[in-house]
Design a protein around this motif. Structure first.
Motif, short mmCIF file in Angstrom:
data_model
loop_
_atom_site.label_atom_id
_atom_site.label_comp_id
_atom_site.label_asym_id
_atom_site.label_seq_id
_atom_site.Cartn_x
_atom_site.Cartn_y
_atom_site.Cartn_z
N LYS A 31 -3.33 46.43 10.78
CA LYS A 31 -4.82 45.88 10.36
C LYS A 31 -5.68 45.90 11.49
N HIS A 32 -5.27 45.58 12.60
CA HIS A 32 -5.89 45.22 13.95
C HIS A 32 -6.51 46.56 14.43
N GLN A 35 -9.04 47.97 12.42
CA GLN A 35 -10.58 47.18 12.70
C GLN A 35 -10.78 47.80 14.19
N TYR A 37 -9.35 47.77 16.95
CA TYR A 37 -8.73 46.91 18.21
C TYR A 37 -7.56 47.84 18.71
#
Length: 241
Positions: A31-32, A35, A37
């Motif tokens: 997920k990160h 995004q 990251y």
């Protein structure tokens, strides 16, 4: 961007063995990364004492899983499997990783787990995070001290009280693919012995646990994290305009 800046990550997850992070926190890393990251995994050992597979296979499987997860780095420290004693040189190796990658958030196994290496890893991570912030420690290395903002603990073999649950519903199939990249560990086959990991109940247990956590937050899937310290909120309600 300097070489040091290129190495920096936002989230660093430690595991005692390759596949630990995939089981407990790969949805969060996915997920990160999606995004924007930067994420990384540090495997303390190569899992060389695993009943199935060998070091060469485990490393190749870890590389495949890392590609699926979109990691910026995957680091292997080569510490001895079932030999995570907390010796100063083991802590120091982890301090160097933290100071090099300068993560904002660190993930570690939960401090309660049936596998002693997982609990040992949790202890080592907390020692290394503390030491990485000490300015006068190992000044000769040339590395600057680094203070991690938050540490959370993820669950591997067991479940427990989650202080935080992250919605990982989107792209959940990628988490399953990252776990199954470790074919030697999770897929029965010729010449492989039966273990808790390749029994037909293990992967459904992981998915069911993720579904349970997801249900608690109104999502399809979630990953639970435990915090060793209170979680701060500025307010119970959004600030008024």
């Amino acid at each position: 961007m300097t070489a040091a800046e290129e190495r920096k990550v936002d989230v660093l997850a430690f595991g005692a063995h390759p596949d630990d992070v995939e089981i407990g926190a790969s949805g969060i890393l996915l997920k990160h990364a999606a995004q924007g990251y930067r994420t990384a995994i540090c495997d303390l050992t190569d899992g060389e004492l695993s009943s199935n597979g060998n070091v060469r296979q485990r490393r190749a499987e870890a590389d495949r899983a890392g590609e699926i997860l979109g990691l910026s780095h995957r680091i292997r420290l080569g510490l001895p499997d079932r030999g995570l004693t907390g010796a100063p040189e083991q802590v120091e190796a982890m301090v160097r990783v933290i100071r090099s990658l300068q993560p904002r958030v660190v993930l570690a196994p939960h401090w309660e787990d049936r596998h002693p290496d997982h609990t040992a890893c949790a202890h080592l991570v907390r020692e290394a995070i503390f030491d990485a912030a000490i300015r006068k420690r190992d000044q000769a290395s040339g590395q600057k001290p680094h203070r991690v903002e938050r540490i959370f603990h993820y669950f591997i073999n067991d479940t427990g009280k989650a202080d935080v649950i992250i919605d990982i519903s989107e792209g959940y199939e990628h988490k399953k693919a990252a776990i199954l990249a470790f074919e030697s560990q999770f897929v029965p086959g010729p010449g492989r012995v039966e273990t808790p990991l390749n029994r037909p109940t293990y992967l459904p247990m992981i998915q069911g646990r993720d579904q349970l956590w997801g249900h608690q937050i109104g999502a399809l899937y979630g990953e639970g994290l435990a915090s060793p310290r209170p979680i701060a909120l500025r307010s119970l309600l959004p600030e008024r305009d």
